[in-house]
Design an enzyme around this catalytic site. Sequence first.
Site, PDB file in Angstrom:
ATOM      1  N   LYS A  11     -31.748 -24.391 -14.934  1.00 20.70           N
ATOM      2  CA  LYS A  11     -32.610 -23.804 -13.906  1.00 20.70           C
ATOM      3  C   LYS A  11     -31.941 -23.956 -12.541  1.00 20.70           C
ATOM      4  O   LYS A  11     -31.105 -24.831 -12.317  1.00 20.70           O
ATOM      5  CB  LYS A  11     -33.997 -24.445 -13.892  1.00 20.70           C
ATOM      6  CG  LYS A  11     -34.074 -25.918 -13.449  1.00 20.70           C
ATOM      7  CD  LYS A  11     -34.161 -26.125 -11.939  1.00 20.70           C
ATOM      8  CE  LYS A  11     -34.004 -27.597 -11.579  1.00 20.70           C
ATOM      9  NZ  LYS A  11     -33.665 -27.827 -10.170  1.00 20.70           N
ATOM     10  N   PRO A  94     -23.457 -28.386 -16.518  1.00 23.68           N
ATOM     11  CA  PRO A  94     -22.924 -29.608 -15.901  1.00 23.68           C
ATOM     12  C   PRO A  94     -24.009 -30.680 -15.750  1.00 23.68           C
ATOM     13  O   PRO A  94     -25.181 -30.356 -15.528  1.00 23.68           O
ATOM     14  CB  PRO A  94     -22.445 -29.130 -14.520  1.00 23.68           C
ATOM     15  CG  PRO A  94     -22.225 -27.666 -14.672  1.00 23.68           C
ATOM     16  CD  PRO A  94     -23.249 -27.203 -15.666  1.00 23.68           C
ATOM     17  N   ASP A 136     -39.106 -32.112 -14.734  1.00 24.72           N
ATOM     18  CA  ASP A 136     -38.665 -30.722 -14.920  1.00 24.72           C
ATOM     19  C   ASP A 136     -38.892 -30.197 -16.335  1.00 24.72           C
ATOM     20  O   ASP A 136     -38.706 -29.004 -16.591  1.00 24.72           O
ATOM     21  CB  ASP A 136     -37.169 -30.576 -14.587  1.00 24.72           C
ATOM     22  CG  ASP A 136     -36.891 -30.613 -13.092  1.00 24.72           C
ATOM     23  OD1 ASP A 136     -37.829 -30.348 -12.313  1.00 24.72           O
ATOM     24  OD2 ASP A 136     -35.747 -30.905 -12.711  1.00 24.72           O
TER      25      ASP A 136
END
Length: 283
Positions: A11, A94, A136
């Site tokens: 995101k 990442p 999240d």
Amino acid sequence: MESISLKAHAKINLSLDVIGKRQDGYHEVRMIMQSIALHDEVVIEKRAAGIKVECDKPWVPEGSGNIAYKAANLMMERYKIESGVGIKILKRIPVAAGLAGGSADAAAVIKGMNELFNLNADEAELMDIGKQVGADVPFCIKGGTMLSEGIGEKLTKIPSFEGVNIVLVKPKVGVSTAWVYSNLKLNEISSRPDTELLIKAIYEKNIGCLAQNMTNVLETVTIKKYGVINDIKNELLRLGALGSMMSGSGPSVFGIFENEKQACLAYEGLKNSEWECFVTQTI
């Protein structure tokens, strides 16, 4: 069915505002979150007993140190699953980058186990479990374009902002979200996002308006320590981005481009640098 494979999408934030700090230490936020095509692959399979987490990247924790393990453990406790589960993560997002890579993997585990073990839990139940795993995770379960409020658990759907061309850049530093929030001084925030204007731009599919008005209040903290973030923002703008911003607590920075050709040209101009670069799209 003995195994299932899911895409765990990263995101970005199209805006990030911190409203205040609660008595329990958590920060109240108001932000627009957006799924992008960049993803990890998560394979979940039944096994005789226990939870086993494996990853193809050596720097990603395996076992109980991985957020995906926590998600699996909560699912097994909640639904009294007596057999075990194996989780294999093919890591492409990442880490420690402000892209919710770990949360995306955890969300994939929650959704995947629901399907693999025929639990028939509804989305609200799954999001409740996700909330216990990380702030999240509920967004990563739903995905798309969302207004996120509270500590990140209150999600309101916004019309889809899919198909927008993005170049994403991650410098060779890792940033702790906890460190950023602990160093944020609310009284020193000078520029806040106009969230209503940004939502209106999304409704109207006005990419230029959105790109030029994106604001992340956490940039003030992270850029102070890592000036490279500002360098990347400026480089993306120089290469034709309509706007650029740090995602989450950083250090990843993205630029929004008018079309795929311009995004690819910018990517070509950046990819031989010392930074990790991706050309992707909103989904």
